[in-house]
Design an enzyme around this catalytic site. Structure first.
Site, short mmCIF file in Angstrom:
data_model
loop_
_atom_site.label_atom_id
_atom_site.label_comp_id
_atom_site.label_asym_id
_atom_site.label_seq_id
_atom_site.Cartn_x
_atom_site.Cartn_y
_atom_site.Cartn_z
N THR A 18 7.58 1.43 13.71
CA THR A 18 7.65 0.35 12.53
C THR A 18 8.03 -0.94 13.28
OG1 THR A 18 8.49 2.00 10.93
CG2 THR A 18 8.94 -0.31 10.69
N LYS A 39 1.95 0.45 5.00
CA LYS A 39 2.36 1.85 5.40
C LYS A 39 2.44 2.63 4.20
CE LYS A 39 6.29 4.36 7.30
NZ LYS A 39 7.14 4.41 8.30
N ASP A 60 12.01 0.42 6.39
CA ASP A 60 10.59 0.36 7.12
C ASP A 60 9.47 -0.64 6.40
OD1 ASP A 60 11.36 2.19 8.94
OD2 ASP A 60 9.97 3.73 8.47
N GLU A 118 0.74 1.15 9.59
CA GLU A 118 1.76 2.14 10.14
C GLU A 118 1.60 3.33 9.74
OE1 GLU A 118 6.20 3.18 10.89
OE2 GLU A 118 5.72 1.20 9.85
N GLY A 119 1.52 4.35 10.38
CA GLY A 119 1.30 5.90 10.02
C GLY A 119 2.69 6.21 9.57
N GLY A 121 5.43 9.11 10.29
CA GLY A 121 5.78 10.41 11.53
C GLY A 121 4.76 10.27 12.64
#
Length: 229
Positions: A18, A39, A60, A118-119, A121
């Site tokens: 993040t 995200k 995040d 952003e993925g 995990g």
């Protein structure tokens, strides 16, 4: 339509993806470029441990939103309280995740600027019982950047993530060690060189960022803008 951007994943949760994503967004915005953040899912918003671990840093989706000039809801369509995997958080909420809905949200503003996704995990984290973060990355057709810890254990975790990404047909643009200390140890230097050699990949670093202020994020992200070339 081809979208300019990056998909930021990581070797694990809590690695720093993040902060890396926000630094890239802030640096691009500081250059005057239009940016978008996405995200798909945030979890742990009501978990005491997660809240304490963040300290003065926002959740995040709020950090990404600030860096991109968006609202948190625009950045992340699905938000959950428990600190669990997305597929379990959705099950607990009684709201199964629909991959098509996530893709539509990611593409909602195509052409409106550089997209940083952003993925959640690691790359193989399940979003549903049959759809992973990796599947989302493949569908978005963006080059992948992997956030990784610089310390002990990172060689195995990072090379496994590189292998998983390439096996899925994803292009790995780089690995970024975060946070990279001001005085790296011999082991950290060795990890940097070993992953670059064994993974046949560029390895960059992101230094410790003192605060979530946009100027601090942009300053740290500026050296990484070559990843978008």
């Amino acid at each position: 339509m081809s979208v300019r951007g990056l998909f930021v994943t990581a070797t694990d949760t809590g690695v720093g993806k993040t902060v890396l994503s926000a630094a890239l967004l802030a640096a691009l915005a500081a250059k005057g470029e239009r940016v978008r953040a996405f995200k798909p899912v945030v979890t742990g918003l009501e978990d005491g441990g997660e809240i304490a671990a963040r300290g003065d840093w926002p959740p995040d989706h709020e950090l990404l939103a600030a860096a991109a000039g968006m609202t948190p809801q625009e950045v992340t369509p699905l938000r959950y309280g428990p600190a669990v995997s997305p597929h379990l958080a959705a099950q607990l909420a009684g709201e199964p995740i629909a991959p098509a809905t996530l893709l539509a949200a990611a593409h909602a503003h195509d052409g409106a600027g550089t997209l940083i996704v952003e993925g959640v995990g690691g790359l193989l984290t399940p979003l549903t019982d049959e759809y992973s973060v990796c599947d989302l990355a493949v569908a978005l057709e963006l080059p992948v950047v992997i956030a990784a810890r610089p310390g002990l254990g990172t060689i195995n975790h990072t090379l496994l993530t590189i292998d998983a990404a390439r096996a899925a047909g994803l292009g790995v643009r780089a690995v970024v060690f975060t946070p990279w200390p001001a005085q790296p140890t011999v082991m950290q230097h060795s990890n940097h060189a070993t992953i670059a050699r064994l993974g046949d990949v560029q390895v960059h670093t992101l230094s410790q960022i003192p605060s979530p202020a946009l100027e601090d994020l942009a300053h740290a992200g500026w050296p990484l803008l070559s990843l978008l070339a």
